[in-house]
Design an enzyme around this catalytic site. Structure first.
Site, short mmCIF file in Angstrom:
data_model
loop_
_atom_site.label_atom_id
_atom_site.label_comp_id
_atom_site.label_asym_id
_atom_site.label_seq_id
_atom_site.Cartn_x
_atom_site.Cartn_y
_atom_site.Cartn_z
N ASP A 28 -7.79 3.16 -7.20
CA ASP A 28 -6.88 2.14 -7.72
C ASP A 28 -6.52 2.50 -9.17
OD1 ASP A 28 -5.49 -0.30 -7.89
OD2 ASP A 28 -7.23 -1.27 -8.77
N ASP A 30 -4.70 -0.08 -11.88
CA ASP A 30 -4.88 -1.18 -12.82
C ASP A 30 -6.30 -1.74 -12.71
OD1 ASP A 30 -2.16 -1.27 -13.84
OD2 ASP A 30 -1.61 -1.98 -11.84
#
Length: 309
Positions: A28, A30
């Protein structure tokens, strides 16, 4: 749940065994690599080291407010060798899905300007956005009525979403032949430990309730994202794929859907305790910060030795 293993407590040999347990890394962005567009110090360097160990690295995000080139340029600036095909976001997934089903008709898209550009560049025909005529309600009403040429409605994050867009989407979705596709569906977007803003989830719920349709999901977690990864990312054995994330119901749940190894990092706005509440979100491994991944190797040369072993 005590089965989550804290990698910071690993010996060098335990870390070596962990690093040998996977070939592909899905990470991922953010909350793991960046916070509010600011890089988290040392996190990208950990991915660089994984690439040096010949791991295949991909970035998987629910954020479609940046171009794929923005992500690859930021990654390359940090030393990561990534091309745009190694970055996956909901709009890219939606384009893949539409092409997979040979969709060639017109689309009404409630998405960001960047996402509209991506769709158009991929050959997706977008209908004109509804206009509002402040002094002519009849003209405005005509903009909100069903447009028979529209065969799909796409909804993702759009800061310019308004009543007119919602009304047109609902009008079109009354027809059974109109596809309903969504990207990010979070109800809240956490932008700092103290601040969260409304996400697209409540607006999507309005469209779903009033149209009576259930959307085809193309974000984390979704079956379509799983299918895309297995189709496009050369994941031959899901049990040898590591998924790194900072959220329980998006990252860890998706990794469980796929049978991936789950690594939860504590640099987002959810806690390990929250992730451990359910079996399908409970991580296999934990790190307070991704930059601590190689902390058991005090001597950088040992990483190189591991690669050769």
């Amino acid at each position: 749940m005590s089965k989550t293993k804290d990698i910071t407590k690993f010996s060098a040999e335990q870390l070596r065994e962990f690093l040998m347990s996977f070939d592909t890394v899905m990470c991922d962005i953010d909350g793991v690599l960046w916070q509010l567009n600011k890089p988290i110090e040392g996190t990208s360097e950990s991915l660089v080291k994984l690439q040096n160990l010949e791991k295949q690295v991909y970035l998987v995000t629910n954020n479609s407010t940046k171009t794929l080139e923005n992500y690859t340029e930021s990654a390359q600036h940090a030393g990561l060798n990534l091309s745009s095909d190694r970055v996956i976001n909901p709009i890219k997934l939606i384009i893949w899905y539409l092409k997979k089903i040979n969709f060639c008709d017109e689309v009404f898209a409630i998405v960001s300007d960047i996402s509209q550009k991506m769709l158009r560049e991929a050959g997706i025909r977008l209908t004109e956005q509804p206009k509002v005529f402040q002094t002519d309600p009849v003209a405005t009403l005509k903009q909100l009525l069903d447009r028979p040429s529209i065969k799909a409605v796409i909804v993702d994050f759009d800061v310019n979403c308004n009543y007119s867009k919602l009304a047109l989407a609902i009008s079109c979705l009354q027809r059974k032949d109109v596809l309903y596709i969504t990207g990010i569906t979070e109800e809240w977007l956490q932008v700092s430990p103290q601040i969260k803003i409304l996400g697209p989830g409540p607006l999507i719920n309005i469209i779903s309730t009033q149209s009576g349709k259930k959307p085809i999901s193309c974000g984390k977690p979704s079956q379509n994202l799983k299918d895309y990864i297995l189709d496009k990312c050369n994941v031959t054995d899901p049990q040898r794929c590591l998924f790194i994330g900072d959220t329980a119901n998006q990252d860890m749940k998706f990794a469980s859907m796929c049978g991936f190894i789950k690594l939860f990092v504590g640099t987002g706005y959810e806690t390990l305790e929250q992730a451990q509440k359910e079996d399908n979100t409970c991580p296999d491994y934990y790190l307070p910060n991704l930059n601590q991944l190689f902390s058991a190797y005090n001597d950088p040369q040992r990483i190189a030795n591991h690669k050769d072993s």
